[in-house]
Design a protein around this motif. Structure first.
Motif, PDB file in Angstrom:
ATOM      1  N   PRO A  30       0.797  -1.231   0.000  1.00 14.82           N
ATOM      2  CA  PRO A  30       0.000   0.000   0.000  1.00 14.82           C
ATOM      3  C   PRO A  30       0.829   1.280   0.000  1.00 14.82           C
ATOM      4  CG  PRO A  30      -0.937  -1.579   1.532  1.00 14.82           C
ATOM      5  CD  PRO A  30       0.380  -2.141   1.082  1.00 14.82           C
ATOM      6  N   VAL A  31       2.091   1.214   0.437  1.00 17.31           N
ATOM      7  CA  VAL A  31       2.922   2.414   0.422  1.00 17.31           C
ATOM      8  C   VAL A  31       3.736   2.531  -0.866  1.00 17.31           C
ATOM      9  CG1 VAL A  31       3.066   2.430   2.926  1.00 17.31           C
ATOM     10  CG2 VAL A  31       4.876   1.336   1.612  1.00 17.31           C
ATOM     11  N   GLY A  32       3.574   1.570  -1.766  1.00 15.64           N
ATOM     12  CA  GLY A  32       4.275   1.630  -3.032  1.00 15.64           C
ATOM     13  C   GLY A  32       3.667   2.660  -3.967  1.00 15.64           C
ATOM     14  N   THR A  33       4.363   2.956  -5.045  1.00 13.29           N
ATOM     15  CA  THR A  33       3.861   3.898  -6.048  1.00 13.29           C
ATOM     16  C   THR A  33       2.599   3.341  -6.703  1.00 13.29           C
ATOM     17  OG1 THR A  33       6.099   4.670  -6.551  1.00 13.29           O
ATOM     18  CG2 THR A  33       4.390   5.085  -8.213  1.00 13.29           C
ATOM     19  N   PRO A  34       1.497   4.095  -6.691  1.00  9.62           N
ATOM     20  CA  PRO A  34       0.273   3.594  -7.325  1.00  9.62           C
ATOM     21  C   PRO A  34       0.450   3.456  -8.840  1.00  9.62           C
ATOM     22  CG  PRO A  34      -0.212   5.421  -5.836  1.00  9.62           C
ATOM     23  CD  PRO A  34       1.275   5.389  -6.013  1.00  9.62           C
ATOM     24  N   VAL A  35       0.010   2.321  -9.360  1.00 10.25           N
ATOM     25  CA  VAL A  35       0.014   2.057 -10.794  1.00 10.25           C
ATOM     26  C   VAL A  35      -1.351   1.484 -11.153  1.00 10.25           C
ATOM     27  CG1 VAL A  35       1.062   0.790 -12.703  1.00 10.25           C
ATOM     28  CG2 VAL A  35       2.483   1.572 -10.803  1.00 10.25           C
ATOM     29  N   VAL A  36      -2.051   2.133 -12.080  1.00 10.96           N
ATOM     30  CA  VAL A  36      -3.358   1.657 -12.522  1.00 10.96           C
ATOM     31  C   VAL A  36      -3.227   1.099 -13.928  1.00 10.96           C
ATOM     32  CG1 VAL A  36      -5.739   2.302 -13.057  1.00 10.96           C
ATOM     33  CG2 VAL A  36      -4.605   3.273 -11.038  1.00 10.96           C
ATOM     34  N   PHE A  37      -3.590  -0.169 -14.084  1.00 13.27           N
ATOM     35  CA  PHE A  37      -3.497  -0.870 -15.360  1.00 13.27           C
ATOM     36  C   PHE A  37      -4.853  -0.809 -16.063  1.00 13.27           C
ATOM     37  CE2 PHE A  37      -0.348  -2.794 -12.533  1.00 13.27           C
ATOM     38  CZ  PHE A  37       0.778  -2.864 -13.341  1.00 13.27           C
ATOM     39  N   VAL A  38      -4.839  -0.428 -17.337  1.00 13.45           N
ATOM     40  CA  VAL A  38      -6.074  -0.223 -18.104  1.00 13.45           C
ATOM     41  C   VAL A  38      -6.081  -1.182 -19.298  1.00 13.45           C
ATOM     42  CG1 VAL A  38      -7.560   1.470 -19.221  1.00 13.45           C
ATOM     43  CG2 VAL A  38      -5.935   2.215 -17.452  1.00 13.45           C
TER      44      VAL A  38
END
Length: 271
Positions: free
Chosen positions: A25-33
């Motif tokens: 949860p503290v990692g860099t957010p990455v949203v895959f589309v």
């Protein structure tokens, strides 16, 4: 292997989007589309391998997989608006967007229109335009002839054209089952939306760091199509994967994930 949690987000009124979440949860957010006919499952090989530095989310788009299926609203702008609503619903203030195939179109629309929400953009096998591409014309013609129930053979053939080398049979079967969840009108409206949109215009105004990943055996996108992206997006960088087809992350998930992690780390160093 990283554990994957399956959740759902009320993105907009009358529209709930399932999504997979994995990583620290503290990692860099990455949203895959994901692209046409896929679901969050398209990114399962990446989510399972996420490094501790990344926190991954993979929503399933409207009409696809187990997401709600509105009667209309399948243009790139509609998918982009859903993506922003998803970010709001799950509380992501700023993220890297990774768009695959047609999913990269909605991802870059969001990157251009909401630069305050996007720290970086990764386009994996994403078209600059769809005009004058014989393979795309063939898909359009076959999709227009669909009726429910959509034949399994159609979905199998469609997915087979996405890769240049064999991938795990069990994973392929899952992708086929996900593709069969789309009713004919979702196939048709999504393809029409892509073909009727001015895709070149969606490349304008992208100011965030951008990485372009492309397989040189892509049967849909020639090299000059990717050059159009590089010419339009200032500072965009191309990584060419030799001997790889359209959906690069299905064939080489470890390498794609490593390149995304390196891209994210460079962004962190520059902030």
């Amino acid at each position: 292997m990283t554990a994957i949690s399956l959740k759902s987000a009320p993105a907009r009124e009358g529209l709930t989007l399932p999504y997979a979440e994995a990583g620290d949860p503290v990692g860099t957010p990455v949203v895959f589309v994901h692209g046409l006919a896929d679901s969050w499952w398209s990114f399962e090989p990446l989510l399972r391998r996420l490094p501790a530095s990344l926190h991954g989310y993979a929503p399933t788009q409207r009409g696809h997989g187990d997401a709600d299926r509105p009667a209309d609203g399948y243009t790139p702008d509609d998918f982009a608006a859903d993506l922003v609503a998803f970010l709001d619903a799950v509380g992501i203030h700023r993220t890297i967007l990774v768009g695959s195939s047609s999913g990269g179109v909605s991802a870059r629309i969001v990157a251009g229109s909401h630069p305050d929400r996007i720290s970086g953009l990764v386009l994996v096998g994403v078209p600059a335009t769809l005009a004058d591409k014989p393979a795309v014309t063939a898909v359009r013609e076959s999709v227009e002839g669909l009726s429910d129930p959509v034949p399994r053979e159609f979905v199998e053939e469609f997915l087979a054209g996405m890769v240049d080398r064999p991938i795990a049979r069990g994973f392929v079967e899952t992708l086929v089952e996900e593709g069969l969840k789309l009713p004919a009108y979702v196939w048709q409206e999504t393809v029409r939306g892509l073909l009727e949109a001015d895709l070149r215009a969606t490349l304008a105004g992208i100011l965030v760091p951008t990485l372009v990943i492309w397989g040189d055996q892509d049967g849909f996108l020639p090299r000059d199509d990717q050059q159009t992206i590089l010419d339009a997006v200032h500072g965009a960088r191309l990584l060419t994967y030799e001997g790889v087809g359209h959906v690069v992350h299905w064939e080489q998930p470890e390498r794609v994930l490593a390149d995304i992690a390196a891209f994210a780390a460079r962004g962190a160093e520059n902030t």
